[in-house]
Design a protein around this motif. Structure first.
Motif, short mmCIF file in Angstrom:
data_model
loop_
_atom_site.label_atom_id
_atom_site.label_comp_id
_atom_site.label_asym_id
_atom_site.label_seq_id
_atom_site.Cartn_x
_atom_site.Cartn_y
_atom_site.Cartn_z
N ASP A 81 -5.70 -8.88 -5.64
CA ASP A 81 -6.44 -9.45 -4.52
C ASP A 81 -6.83 -10.86 -4.91
O ASP A 81 -7.67 -11.07 -5.80
CB ASP A 81 -7.68 -8.62 -4.19
CG ASP A 81 -8.36 -9.05 -2.90
OD1 ASP A 81 -7.99 -10.12 -2.37
OD2 ASP A 81 -9.25 -8.34 -2.42
N PHE A 122 -14.09 0.85 -3.90
CA PHE A 122 -13.45 -0.03 -2.91
C PHE A 122 -11.95 -0.11 -3.18
O PHE A 122 -11.15 -0.07 -2.23
CB PHE A 122 -14.10 -1.41 -2.98
CG PHE A 122 -13.61 -2.36 -1.92
CD1 PHE A 122 -14.08 -2.29 -0.63
CD2 PHE A 122 -12.65 -3.32 -2.22
CE1 PHE A 122 -13.63 -3.16 0.35
CE2 PHE A 122 -12.18 -4.19 -1.26
CZ PHE A 122 -12.69 -4.11 0.04
N LEU A 123 -11.56 -0.23 -4.44
CA LEU A 123 -10.15 -0.31 -4.78
C LEU A 123 -9.44 1.00 -4.45
O LEU A 123 -8.32 0.99 -3.92
CB LEU A 123 -9.98 -0.63 -6.26
CG LEU A 123 -10.50 -2.00 -6.71
CD1 LEU A 123 -10.40 -2.13 -8.23
CD2 LEU A 123 -9.74 -3.12 -6.04
N PRO A 171 -4.54 -3.17 -7.95
CA PRO A 171 -4.10 -4.02 -6.83
C PRO A 171 -4.51 -5.47 -7.04
O PRO A 171 -5.59 -5.77 -7.56
CB PRO A 171 -4.81 -3.40 -5.62
CG PRO A 171 -5.93 -2.60 -6.18
CD PRO A 171 -5.47 -2.12 -7.52
N ARG A 218 0.83 -1.20 0.00
CA ARG A 218 0.00 0.00 0.00
C ARG A 218 0.87 1.25 0.00
O ARG A 218 1.94 1.29 0.60
CB ARG A 218 -0.93 -0.01 1.22
CG ARG A 218 -1.91 1.14 1.25
CD ARG A 218 -2.88 0.99 2.39
NE ARG A 218 -3.79 2.12 2.47
CZ ARG A 218 -4.76 2.26 3.35
NH1 ARG A 218 -4.96 1.29 4.25
NH2 ARG A 218 -5.53 3.32 3.37
N GLY A 225 -10.38 3.14 -2.17
CA GLY A 225 -10.34 3.26 -0.71
C GLY A 225 -9.22 2.44 -0.10
O GLY A 225 -8.64 2.83 0.92
N GLN A 226 -8.89 1.31 -0.73
CA GLN A 226 -7.79 0.49 -0.24
C GLN A 226 -6.43 1.15 -0.46
O GLN A 226 -5.52 1.02 0.37
CB GLN A 226 -7.79 -0.88 -0.93
CG GLN A 226 -8.84 -1.85 -0.44
CD GLN A 226 -8.71 -3.19 -1.14
OE1 GLN A 226 -8.40 -3.26 -2.32
NE2 GLN A 226 -8.95 -4.26 -0.40
N GLN A 227 -6.30 1.86 -1.58
CA GLN A 227 -4.98 2.36 -1.99
C GLN A 227 -4.77 3.84 -1.70
O GLN A 227 -3.65 4.33 -1.83
CB GLN A 227 -4.80 2.11 -3.50
CG GLN A 227 -4.87 0.66 -3.90
CD GLN A 227 -3.72 -0.15 -3.34
OE1 GLN A 227 -2.58 0.29 -3.32
NE2 GLN A 227 -4.03 -1.35 -2.85
#
Length: 678
Positions: A522, A476-477, A520, A242, A479-481
Motif C-alpha cells: 500500500d 485492517f490488512l 500487501p 486481492r 480485512g482487505q485480503q
C-alpha cells in the motif's frame, strides 16, 4: 552571441540548401532563442528522432520552433528556482517560522534568538519545559473543546467492575526474541532461508495431522485421485491483487509436494475464511490438479475430554501458583498520542491523568509515539530531533508520573509497557522491531523497575495473565485480503457471524501476529516487513488470555478463538480530535458470579476447562524440530510426511494449530472491558 549566417545554416543543415525560405526560417529561430547553427542542428536531430520527421519543410520547422520554445522555457524556470534559493540563503537548522510556531504552542519551547542564548546562559539546543504531567491542549484547539469526554463507546460485562490487584504485580516477557533475530536479516535477507522457514510452517501442520483418524489421509497437492484426501499447504493468489475464488491456489510443502501449487475449487465448500499466507488443510478430491474442496480446516479438531483435563493441569502448573488469584487491571492505548494540529501531546497528558485516577496494574502503550505521518514530522518542521521529542514528550511525563506515585508512598506502582511501531519516525521502520532503547540517564534507577520496553510484537505476563500485543494494523490488512463465506444461521436466536472476532481469530489460529504472506503493498501506508525475522520472532509463544490488536477499524471487545479476549482500543488521537483508550480487568476464575451475570450472559453457568490457559509452546518445539530436520533448503526434500510422527510430550501438550479441548467461555464472564473517549 554573434549572429548566425546563412552559410552556417546551409553547412550544418544540408537539407536547407537550395531553399531560401527554409534558411530564412532557421535564421529567425536562431535569433529568437539565441541558438547557434550547431545548436539548431542538434534540436533538428532530436525532432527527427522523437517526431519521426524525415524531410525538412516549413511544417517541420514549425514543430522545431515549438520544441525550441519549450526547451528555452524549461531552462528559464530552472534558472529562476536557482536564483530564488540563492536569495533565501542556506536553510537554518533548528529554527521555525510564524507558520509552524503554533505546532509547539504551550510546550514551553525556548524562542530566545540564537545570538542571545550564549549571553543568557541558555543551551543552543531547543528544548521543552514540561510540567510533571505534561502539557495541556492549546486554548481554542479542537482537542481542548472536545465533547463527550469519558463516554463509553464499547463495554463488556458492565455488571463487573474495573478492579485491580491489591498487591504489587510483576511483568515479565514470555520467550522474548533475541535482538540478533530481529536485525541479522534486515537488508540482508537470504531467499533460501526465507523459503526454508515458510516451508517449515506447512511441514509442522502436516506433522500435526499425520496419524490422526478423524481426517482423511494426507496426500500431496500434486497427486490426483478419486478418493477424498487431506491436502495441507499455504493459501496463495494466482497473481497480484486481492484473493478471489478464481485465483485461489494451495502451495504444498517441498517435502511432500515439491512446492507445487494447485487450484482450489470452493463451490462445494459451505464455509471458509481464507487469506494469503494462511496455513490450512483442504479436504476434498484432487481432480486433474484442481482440488474440489468440501471442507477447509484452519485448526486441528479438538481431542477428547481427558486431554482437556490434562491440559488444565499443565496450564495451572506452567503459570505458577499466583495465576488467577487476584484481579488484573490493564489500561491500554495506541498511538498516535498527539493531535495533528500541534505537538503538545495533550491526549497523552489526559491519558496519564486518567491513569492516576483509575490506578491500573499495568499501562500498555502501543506506538507510534513520534508518528511519521504527523504534518510537522513529515514536513520537517520539528525544531528538535525525533529522539529528543520522544524523550521530552513521552519518557519524561511517564517518569514524572511514576515518581509522583513513589513520592506519595503508594502501596503499589503501576507498570508501564511500551511497544514501538513501524511508523515511529525515530526508529527503524521494519517489522518486527526490537525493544525501544532508552537513552542513558533518561530514567533514574528507582523508576526503571516499572518501565518495560518490549519488542513489537510481544507476549508478556502481568500477575500470571498472559497478554499478547502488536502495534501493526493486522486486522485492517486481514480485512482487505480475506476471502470469506460465512452462512447466516437459520435459528433466529443464534448469534450472527462476527467479522471482527473472525479477523482476530485468524491471528490466534495461525499463532502469528502478522500471518499474511506476502504483506500487501500500500503506497499510502507502506509496511516494510522483514519476512525472515517475522517468521522467526513474530509468532505467539503461547496462547494468550488477552490479545491487544489496535486498528483503524471500529473499537471492539470480542471473544475470539480459544476463548481469548480480543480488544481493539482504537487510536488515542484521531486527526485534530481525541480518540479512545481501553480499560480491561480480568477477575479470578474462583470468584462467585453475581446474579446479574445470568441475565447479561446466558452461558455464564457453563463449566469451562482451563484449557484456555494451556500453553502452545509445543508449536514452537515442533517447528524447531522441523527446521533441525531440514538443516537447509537443499536437504528439505528428503523429509517425508509419513516418516514424521507428532512428538507430543503427552496429552497435556497443545498441538500447533490445534483447538484447545473444550474451549472455555469463562473469560466472557471474568473480563470487564470499557473503551472510552479520551
Amino acid at each position: 552571441m554573434p549572429r548566425v549566417s546563412a552559410e552556417e545554416i546551409r553547412s550544418e543543415i544540408p537539407e536547407t540548401q537550395g531553399n531560401a525560405d527554409l534558411v530564412t526560417r532557421c535564421l529567425k529561430i536562431c535569433e529568437q532563442y539565441r541558438l547557434s547553427a550547431t545548436d539548431l542542428q542538434v534540436q533538428w536531430d532530436l525532432l527527427t528522432m522523437n517526431k519521426s520527421a524525415k524531410r525538412m519543410s516549413l511544417e517541420a520547422l514549425a514543430d522545431l520552433e515549438t520544441q525550441c520554445r519549450n526547451d528555452d522555457s524549461a531552462k528559464r524556470q530552472k534558472l529562476d528556482r536557482k536564483q530564488q534559493l540563492t536569495a533565501k540563503g542556506p536553510p537554518k537548522p533548528g529554527t521555525f517560522n510564524k507558520d509552524t510556531a503554533h505546532l509547539l504552542a504551550g510546550v514551553g519551547l525556548d524562542t530566545t534568538p540564537a545570538y542571545r542564548r550564549s549571553a543568557a546562559g541558555i543551551s543552543p539546543v531547543p528544548g521543552f519545559a514540561l510540567s510533571p504531567m505534561g502539557t495541556e491542549a492549546a486554548p481554542g484547539s479542537a482537542f481542548a473543546s472536545r465533547a463527550e469526554v469519558g463516554k463509553v463507546v464499547v463495554s463488556l460485562n458492565t455488571w463487573r467492575t474495573f478492579a485491580s490487584s491489591a498487591e504489587q504485580l510483576e511483568v515479565e516477557a514470555v520467550a522474548p526474541p533475541r535482538t540478533a533475530e530481529l536485525a541479522e536479516s534486515r537488508m540482508w535477507e537470504r531467499l533460501d532461508e526465507r523459503a526454508r522457514l515458510l516451508d517449515a510452517q506447512v511441514v509442522a501442520f502436516e506433522r500435526a495431522l499425520s496419524g490422526r483418524d478423524d481426517v482423511p489421509p494426507l496426500s500431496s497437492v500434486s497427486t490426483a485421485g478419486s478418493e477424498e484426501a487431506t491436502f495441507v499447504g499455504r493459501v496463495c493468489c494466482e497473481g497480484e491483487g486481492r484473493l478471489n475464488v478464481q485465483s485461489l491456489f494451495l502451495e504444498g510443502s517441498r517435502a511432500s509436494s515439491n512446492g507445487c501449487r494447485v487450484r482450489v475449487d470452493l463451490k462445494d465448500c459451505p464455509e471458509y475464511a481464507l487469506f494469503p499466507g494462511q496455513i490450512v488443510a483442504v479436504i476434498g478430491i484432487n481432480i486433474r490438479h484442481s482440488i474440489v474442496a468440501t471442507r477447509v480446516l484452519t485448526v486441528l479438531p479438538p481431542r477428547d475430554a481427558q486431554a482437556a483435563a490434562a491440559a488444565t493441569a499443565a496450564a495451572a502448573a506452567a503459570d505458577g501458583p499466583a495465576a488467577g488469584r487476584s484481579a488484573v487491571a490493564i489500561m491500554s492505548a495506541a498511538g498516535p498520542f498527539t493531535t495533528t494540529d500541534d505537538l503538545t501531546y495533550a491526549p497523552f497528558t489526559a491519558l496519564l491523568q486518567k491513569a492516576m485516577e483509575v490506578r491500573p496494574d499495568c499501562l500498555v502503550l502501543l506506538g507510534p509515539f513520534v508518528d511519521e505521518s504527523h504534518p510537522a514530522v513529515a514536513g520537517g518542521d520539528v525544531p528538535v530531533t525525533y529522539e529528543t521529542l520522544f524523550c521530552r514528550q513521552v519518557l519524561d511525563p511517564l517518569k514524572d508520573w511514576i515518581e509522583s506515585q513513589l513520592e506519595a508512598e503508594a502501596t503499589k506502582i503501576p507498570h508501564v509497557v511500551l511497544l514501538p511501531s513501524p511508523k515511529d519516525a525515530h526508529l527503524l521502520g521494519a517489522y518486527p522491531q526490537p525493544p525501544l532503547e532508552f537513552p542513558r540517564n533518561a530514567l533514574p534507577e528507582h523508576v526503571r523497575p516499572y518501565m518495560h520496553s518490549l519488542s513489537n510484537p510481544a507476549t508478556f505476563r502481568i500477575g500470571g495473565l498472559r497478554v499478547a500485543a502488536a502495534s501493526v494494523d493486522t486486522l485492517f490488512l486481514l480485512g482487505q485480503q480475506e476471502l470469506a463465506k460465512v452462512p447466516t444461521p437459520t435459528d433466529p436466536s443464534a448469534p450472527k457471524p462476527d467479522r471482527m472476532a473472525r479477523l482476530a481469530s485468524h491471528v490466534l489460529q495461525q499463532r502469528h501476529l502478522l500471518p499474511l504472506f506476502p504483506t500487501p503493498l500500500d503506497e499510502r501506508q507502506p509496511l516494510p516487513v522483514d519476512v525472515t525475522a517475522n517468521l522467526r520472532a513474530g509468532g505467539l509463544p503461547c496462547l494468550p488470555e488477552v490479545l491487544l490488536v489496535p486498528s483503524e477499524l471500529a473499537p471492539f471487545a470480542k471473544l475470539g478463538f480459544g476463548g481469548v479476549l480480543c480488544v481493539n482500543p482504537g487510536k488515542l488521537a484521531k486527526a485534530a480530535a481525541g480518540g479512545n483508550y481501553a480499560l480491561i480487568s480480568v477477575h479470578p476464575a474462583s470468584e462467585p458470579e453475581p446474579a446479574a451475570a445470568a441475565e447479561e450472559m446466558p452461558a455464564a453457568g457453563v463449566e469451562a476447562a482451563e484449557a484456555l490457559s494451556a500453553r502452545s509452546t509445543e508449536a514452537d518445539a515442533l517447528l524447531d524440530s522441523v527446521l533441525d530436520s531440514q538443516g537447509g533448503a537443499a536437504s528439505s526434500a528428503s523429509v517425508k510426511v509419513e516418516d514424521v510422527k507428532p512428538s507430543l510430550t503427552g496429552a497435556a501438550a497443545v498441538e500447533p494449530f490445534g483447538t484447545p479441548p473444550d474451549a472455555p467461555r469463562e473469560m466472557m464472564t471474568r473480563a470487564f472491558v470499557e473503551i472510552k473517549k479520551i
